[in-house]
Motif scaffolding. Structure first.
Motif, PDB file in Angstrom:
ATOM      1  N   ARG A 190      38.304  46.186  50.749  1.00 17.87           N
ATOM      2  CA  ARG A 190      38.977  44.933  50.403  1.00 17.87           C
ATOM      3  C   ARG A 190      39.748  45.115  49.092  1.00 17.87           C
ATOM      4  N   ILE A 191      41.023  44.763  49.142  1.00 23.21           N
ATOM      5  CA  ILE A 191      41.887  44.865  47.969  1.00 23.21           C
ATOM      6  C   ILE A 191      42.264  43.453  47.526  1.00 23.21           C
ATOM      7  N   VAL A 192      42.004  43.156  46.258  1.00 24.10           N
ATOM      8  CA  VAL A 192      42.342  41.844  45.711  1.00 24.10           C
ATOM      9  C   VAL A 192      43.630  41.991  44.903  1.00 24.10           C
ATOM     10  N   GLU A 193      44.563  41.100  45.191  1.00 23.66           N
ATOM     11  CA  GLU A 193      45.880  41.198  44.566  1.00 23.66           C
ATOM     12  C   GLU A 193      46.200  39.934  43.785  1.00 23.66           C
ATOM     13  N   ILE A 194      46.623  40.125  42.548  1.00 27.21           N
ATOM     14  CA  ILE A 194      47.218  39.037  41.771  1.00 27.21           C
ATOM     15  C   ILE A 194      48.712  39.323  41.812  1.00 27.21           C
ATOM     16  N   THR A 195      49.453  38.460  42.504  1.00 22.96           N
ATOM     17  CA  THR A 195      50.842  38.759  42.852  1.00 22.96           C
ATOM     18  C   THR A 195      51.657  39.239  41.654  1.00 22.96           C
ATOM     19  N   GLY A 196      52.226  40.431  41.809  1.00 21.38           N
ATOM     20  CA  GLY A 196      53.117  40.972  40.792  1.00 21.38           C
ATOM     21  C   GLY A 196      52.403  41.535  39.579  1.00 21.38           C
ATOM     22  N   LEU A 197      51.080  41.419  39.534  1.00 24.64           N
ATOM     23  CA  LEU A 197      50.359  41.875  38.348  1.00 24.64           C
ATOM     24  C   LEU A 197      49.397  43.007  38.644  1.00 24.64           C
ATOM     25  N   ASP A 198      48.607  42.862  39.705  1.00 21.25           N
ATOM     26  CA  ASP A 198      47.482  43.778  39.856  1.00 21.25           C
ATOM     27  C   ASP A 198      47.001  43.854  41.297  1.00 21.25           C
ATOM     28  N   ARG A 199      46.609  45.040  41.699  1.00 23.47           N
ATOM     29  CA  ARG A 199      45.930  45.238  42.995  1.00 23.47           C
ATOM     30  C   ARG A 199      44.758  46.151  42.736  1.00 23.47           C
ATOM     31  N   GLN A 200      43.581  45.746  43.189  1.00 24.20           N
ATOM     32  CA  GLN A 200      42.432  46.642  43.033  1.00 24.20           C
ATOM     33  C   GLN A 200      41.332  46.294  44.030  1.00 24.20           C
ATOM     34  N   ALA A 201      40.548  47.314  44.351  1.00 24.81           N
ATOM     35  CA  ALA A 201      39.443  47.130  45.286  1.00 24.81           C
ATOM     36  C   ALA A 201      38.387  46.246  44.638  1.00 24.81           C
ATOM     37  N   CYS A 202      37.939  45.231  45.366  1.00 28.62           N
ATOM     38  CA  CYS A 202      36.895  44.355  44.828  1.00 28.62           C
ATOM     39  C   CYS A 202      36.257  43.549  45.947  1.00 28.62           C
ATOM     40  N   GLY A 203      34.957  43.374  45.848  1.00 25.23           N
ATOM     41  CA  GLY A 203      34.224  42.634  46.864  1.00 25.23           C
ATOM     42  C   GLY A 203      33.679  41.307  46.389  1.00 25.23           C
ATOM     43  N   GLY A 204      34.213  40.777  45.292  1.00 30.03           N
ATOM     44  CA  GLY A 204      33.679  39.529  44.748  1.00 30.03           C
ATOM     45  C   GLY A 204      34.401  38.302  45.271  1.00 30.03           C
ATOM     46  N   THR A 205      34.119  37.153  44.668  1.00 24.93           N
ATOM     47  CA  THR A 205      34.833  35.923  45.019  1.00 24.93           C
ATOM     48  C   THR A 205      35.744  35.551  43.848  1.00 24.93           C
ATOM     49  N   HIS A 206      36.956  35.159  44.191  1.00 28.58           N
ATOM     50  CA  HIS A 206      37.979  34.897  43.165  1.00 28.58           C
ATOM     51  C   HIS A 206      38.584  33.527  43.385  1.00 28.58           C
ATOM     52  N   LEU A 207      39.359  33.087  42.407  1.00 28.42           N
ATOM     53  CA  LEU A 207      40.104  31.847  42.546  1.00 28.42           C
ATOM     54  C   LEU A 207      41.299  32.071  43.466  1.00 28.42           C
ATOM     55  N   ALA A 208      41.866  30.984  44.004  1.00 28.53           N
ATOM     56  CA  ALA A 208      43.068  31.094  44.829  1.00 28.53           C
ATOM     57  C   ALA A 208      44.287  31.397  43.969  1.00 28.53           C
ATOM     58  N   SER A 209      44.217  31.034  42.682  1.00 26.64           N
ATOM     59  CA  SER A 209      45.295  31.377  41.753  1.00 26.64           C
ATOM     60  C   SER A 209      44.718  31.373  40.343  1.00 26.64           C
ATOM     61  N   THR A 210      45.393  32.110  39.449  1.00 24.37           N
ATOM     62  CA  THR A 210      44.805  32.336  38.119  1.00 24.37           C
ATOM     63  C   THR A 210      44.597  31.038  37.334  1.00 24.37           C
ATOM     64  N   GLY A 211      45.432  30.015  37.629  1.00 25.21           N
ATOM     65  CA  GLY A 211      45.358  28.763  36.880  1.00 25.21           C
ATOM     66  C   GLY A 211      44.085  27.966  37.130  1.00 25.21           C
ATOM     67  N   GLY A 212      43.269  28.392  38.077  1.00 26.67           N
ATOM     68  CA  GLY A 212      41.996  27.719  38.300  1.00 26.67           C
ATOM     69  C   GLY A 212      40.985  28.002  37.211  1.00 26.67           C
TER      70      GLY A 212
END
Ligand SMILES: [Zn+2]
Length: 239
Positions: A190-212
Motif C-alpha cells: 500500500r502506497i500513501v500519497e499526499i498529492t504533489g508532495l509525497d508517496r511512501q509505503a504505509c499501512g496506517g490510517t490517514h486523513l482524507a486531506s492534510t487540513g484535517g
C-alpha cells in the motif's frame, strides 16, 4: 493483511458477526479496528451485543487472525456491533498524516534521509527518528512553518496498491530504514500519497486531506546516538 479500515477509514462502527471466540477475546467477520503498526497505536473502542458490551483493550494478530482482546470473559457470539473510539482514531490520523508531511520535508531537504523509528501517542504527540548524522538541529526546527503551510493547503491524501517488486525498485517509496510494511496476500504493497508532495509505503490510517489536522509544533529535537535525530511533534490543539 488487507484491513477494512484501509478501504473505509471513515467507518468507525460496524455491525458484524463473531467468527471465533475464546474467553476474553474474539475474531470478527469484519472489523473497523486498526490493529496497530507503523508507529500508530491500535484502536480502542467497544463491542456491543444483545444484552451486553465490553471494552476492546487491545488487538493481537496470530495465525492470520485479528483477535480483539476484551475486558470480559463473557461468552460473546452471533451479531455484534464493533465501535472504534472516534476521538482516539482522529488523533492518530492527524498525527500520522502530519508525520508524513514532516517525513516528506526531511526526505526532500536532507538528502533522502530515512526514518529509523516512529511512535505516536494518545496525548497528541509523536516522535520520529531519522538517520541524520550531520544535520543541523536548528535547520530541522525551521521545518515547522513549511509543515503548517502544507497542512493549511489541505492537500488530498490517497492510496494505491503497487506490486512489491515495483515498490522496492522505486527510490524513496520505502522510507523506513529497517522495516517495510508487509505486502498484502496478493503481493502488493500500500502506497500513501499526499498529492504533489509525497508517496511512501504505509499501512496506517490517514486523513482524507492534510487540513484535517490542526497545526503542529516541533516540540523537541534530540540526538539519539551518532546517527539518529529524534524529532518530537505535537498537535497544537490538544486532543
Ligand atoms: Zn502512514
Amino acid at each position: 493483511m488487507h484491513l477494512y479500515c484501509h478501504d473505509h477509514p471513515e467507518t468507525l462502527s460496524l455491525e458484524t458477526t463473531v467468527d471465533d471466540a475464546q474467553p476474553g477475546r474474539i475474531v470478527l467477520a469484519e472489523t473497523p479496528f486498526y490493529p496497530g503498526g507503523g508507529g500508530q497505536m491500535a484502536d480502542r473502542g467497544i463491542i456491543r451485543w444483545h444484552g451486553g458490551e465490553a471494552k476492546v483493550t487491545g488487538l493481537e494478530v496470530s495465525a492470520g487472525k485479528l483477535w480483539h482482546l476484551l475486558d470480559t470473559r463473557a461468552d460473546v457470539s452471533g451479531t455484534v456491533e464493533a465501535v472504534v473510539d472516534p476521538h482516539f482514531r482522529r488523533t492518530m490520523r492527524q498525527l500520522h498524516t502530519s508525520s508524513h508531511v514532516l517525513n516528506a520535508l526531511v526526505f526532500q531537504q536532507f538528502d533522502g534521509a530515512l526514518v529509523t523509528g516512529v511512535q505516536m501517542a494518545e496525548d497528541g504527540t509523536a516522535r520520529m527518528d531519522f538517520d541524520l548524522p550531520a544535520a543541523d538541529n536548528e535547520r530541522l526546527r525551521t521545518l515547522e512553518g513549511p509543515i503548517n503551510d502544507l497542512i493549511r493547503q489541505d492537500i488530498a491524501v490517497s492510496f494505491v496498491y503497487v506490486p512489491m517488486h515495483e515498490a522496492q525498485n522505486t527510490p524513496g517509496l520505502i522510507r523506513s530504514r529497517s522495516v517495510a510494511p508487509p505486502p498484502a496476500p496478493d503481493g502488493t504493497i500500500r502506497i500513501v500519497e499526499i498529492t504533489g508532495l509525497d508517496r511512501q509505503a504505509c499501512g496506517g490510517t490517514h486523513l482524507a486531506s492534510t487540513g484535517g489536522s490542526p497545526p503542529i509544533r516541533i516540540l523537541k529535537i534530540d540526538n539519539k546516538g551518532r546517527h539518529n535525530r529524534r524529532v518530537r511533534i505535537g498537535l497544537a490543539e490538544k486532543p
